[in-house]
Write a protein that holds these residues in place. Sequence first.
Motif, mmCIF file in Angstrom:
data_model
loop_
_atom_site.group_PDB
_atom_site.id
_atom_site.type_symbol
_atom_site.label_atom_id
_atom_site.label_comp_id
_atom_site.label_asym_id
_atom_site.label_seq_id
_atom_site.Cartn_x
_atom_site.Cartn_y
_atom_site.Cartn_z
ATOM 1 N N LEU A 137 40.997 25.675 15.616
ATOM 2 C CA LEU A 137 40.536 24.662 14.594
ATOM 3 C C LEU A 137 38.919 24.480 14.840
ATOM 4 C CD1 LEU A 137 41.529 22.276 13.161
ATOM 5 C CD2 LEU A 137 41.515 20.897 15.059
ATOM 6 N N ASP A 138 38.286 25.156 15.921
ATOM 7 C CA ASP A 138 36.768 25.460 16.123
ATOM 8 C C ASP A 138 36.246 26.488 15.536
ATOM 9 O OD1 ASP A 138 36.833 22.764 17.704
ATOM 10 O OD2 ASP A 138 37.325 24.265 19.389
ATOM 11 N N VAL A 139 37.209 27.496 15.503
ATOM 12 C CA VAL A 139 36.630 28.907 14.841
ATOM 13 C C VAL A 139 36.848 28.726 13.336
ATOM 14 C CG1 VAL A 139 36.664 31.561 14.826
ATOM 15 C CG2 VAL A 139 37.360 30.090 17.034
ATOM 16 N N LEU A 150 34.092 30.542 9.411
ATOM 17 C CA LEU A 150 34.371 31.441 8.184
ATOM 18 C C LEU A 150 34.070 30.889 6.854
ATOM 19 C CD1 LEU A 150 38.147 32.556 9.302
ATOM 20 C CD2 LEU A 150 36.107 34.140 9.197
ATOM 21 N N ALA A 151 33.425 31.639 6.135
ATOM 22 C CA ALA A 151 32.855 31.039 4.870
ATOM 23 C C ALA A 151 34.043 30.667 3.845
ATOM 24 C CB ALA A 151 32.000 32.311 4.069
ATOM 25 N N PRO A 152 34.190 29.500 3.273
ATOM 26 C CA PRO A 152 35.089 29.148 2.304
ATOM 27 C C PRO A 152 35.398 30.013 1.252
ATOM 28 C CG PRO A 152 33.509 27.429 2.594
ATOM 29 C CD PRO A 152 33.023 28.466 3.288
ATOM 30 N N GLY A 153 36.506 30.356 1.092
ATOM 31 C CA GLY A 153 36.975 31.634 0.089
ATOM 32 C C GLY A 153 37.034 33.007 0.459
ATOM 33 N N LEU A 167 46.363 24.160 8.967
ATOM 34 C CA LEU A 167 46.448 24.829 7.634
ATOM 35 C C LEU A 167 45.469 24.312 6.681
ATOM 36 C CD1 LEU A 167 50.552 24.030 7.802
ATOM 37 C CD2 LEU A 167 49.242 26.156 8.036
ATOM 38 N N GLN A 168 45.288 22.973 6.989
ATOM 39 C CA GLN A 168 44.070 22.392 5.892
ATOM 40 C C GLN A 168 42.632 23.393 6.209
ATOM 41 O OE1 GLN A 168 43.847 18.518 7.344
ATOM 42 N NE2 GLN A 168 45.136 17.692 5.719
ATOM 43 N N ALA A 169 42.597 23.667 7.304
ATOM 44 C CA ALA A 169 41.227 24.668 7.568
ATOM 45 C C ALA A 169 41.542 26.175 7.160
ATOM 46 C CB ALA A 169 41.030 24.774 9.153
ATOM 47 N N GLU A 218 41.077 26.100 3.419
ATOM 48 C CA GLU A 218 39.598 26.093 2.956
ATOM 49 C C GLU A 218 39.255 27.482 2.825
ATOM 50 O OE1 GLU A 218 37.724 23.484 2.106
ATOM 51 O OE2 GLU A 218 39.703 22.816 1.767
ATOM 52 N N VAL A 219 39.593 28.366 3.867
ATOM 53 C CA VAL A 219 39.073 29.765 3.960
ATOM 54 C C VAL A 219 39.481 30.716 2.972
ATOM 55 C CG1 VAL A 219 38.316 29.288 6.116
ATOM 56 C CG2 VAL A 219 40.252 30.550 5.719
ATOM 57 N N LEU A 220 40.864 30.490 2.454
ATOM 58 C CA LEU A 220 41.412 31.174 1.437
ATOM 59 C C LEU A 220 40.731 31.337 0.170
ATOM 60 C CD1 LEU A 220 45.332 30.729 1.766
ATOM 61 C CD2 LEU A 220 44.200 32.832 2.035
#
Length: 402
Positions: free
Chosen positions: A23-25, A29-32, A79-81, A84-86
């Motif tokens: 949750l902190d890491v 990561l950049a979104p997408g 899962l929400q985080a 965001e990175v997908l």
Amino acid sequence: MPAEPAILTPGPAWNTFVAGDNLDVLPRLAPGSVDVVYTDPPYNTGNDFVYADRFRDGSQADPYAGRHAAWTAMMRPRLQAVREVLAPHGAVFVSIDDNEAAHLRLLMDEVFGEANFLAQVVVNLNPKGRQLGRGFATSHEYVLAYARHLPDCAIDGSTTESVDEADFPRSTADGRRFRYLPLRNTNKKFNPLTAPTLHFALYGDPVTGRVATSEFPGSQALTPVFGDGRPAVWRWSRPRVDERPDDLECRVIRGRGGERVDVFQRDWLHREGGRRKKLRTIWLAEEIGSTDTAVAELKALVGHVFESPKPTGLVRRILSLLPDDVVVLDPFAGSGTTGHAVALANAADGGTRRCVSINSAEPTRQGSNARLAGLETVADITRARLAAVADQVGGGLDVVAG
């Protein structure tokens, strides 16, 4: 004020490992920036789990409701985080067992959207079945798959590994294998009312096998019909028939009403680009490995230091659905199966996949094999495995501070 943590980007190494709470890491990561996620989160077996953190809610009077609510509360922000990175074309695959399969399905509908559901795969990880406990000998778990945005999803639900040569029993004089498929569309949803441009006459000669869109000597007009005589449509358009006449054949067959003449496609085993077939939603241990083979894989690298790891074959099957240069993320990295699978896939096909594995510094159990081997935390297990993979398979390993 403390400085913002640097954006985490995987380098040229095939594997990057970060020890810390996902949750902190994940916000680093950049979104997408991630193409595909595979993860095996802690299963809710009735015991406390390491991520029973600030989202835990044990207020319910019903202990089962409270346990499920606590697990769901732990998973939701993660899962929400992940979402965001997908990347828009990305997808997420989550392993789960019966304890939380129903709750996870609802949670992923909530986070990713029901319209982005791809599959609920049954994974046969224990062919012998678990003999302990009451009830049935459970021999399976699940993988839930969701797209970030289904219309853009890069997942190809087909693979070369599921093609069976026995399905192509015929061969030409030069040895090319094929099977006959009716050119008529057998799905009754497609008919002259729903697909009028595909209902037209073809001309065929059952003696020579020739098929064309225009009449020729010895030919007879053929229009598509269902077995009950109702009008049907072809699967190919006129231009496609003109482009590929050698892939069609006019034949005499025996149907319910006796002999009739029909048009068939020669469906070749080996086509340009390789034949692919849709994967079924039951994955057998003999195809992807089992818990036993997963334990053996891990033992060969760092010893028997983790209970119930996943086999690399499971992750490699998921990777086979995507291009060979994807960025992979595992936010609950466990024993490091995902990173190991990425390295094996790259070594096998020359790909350039990269994997980011995140794992918490949860202490290993006192007296456990891991602790006796000097591995104080589960993150130590992940790091040790990925380091051994880099030594034995190649691709390197970057270790990033959490």
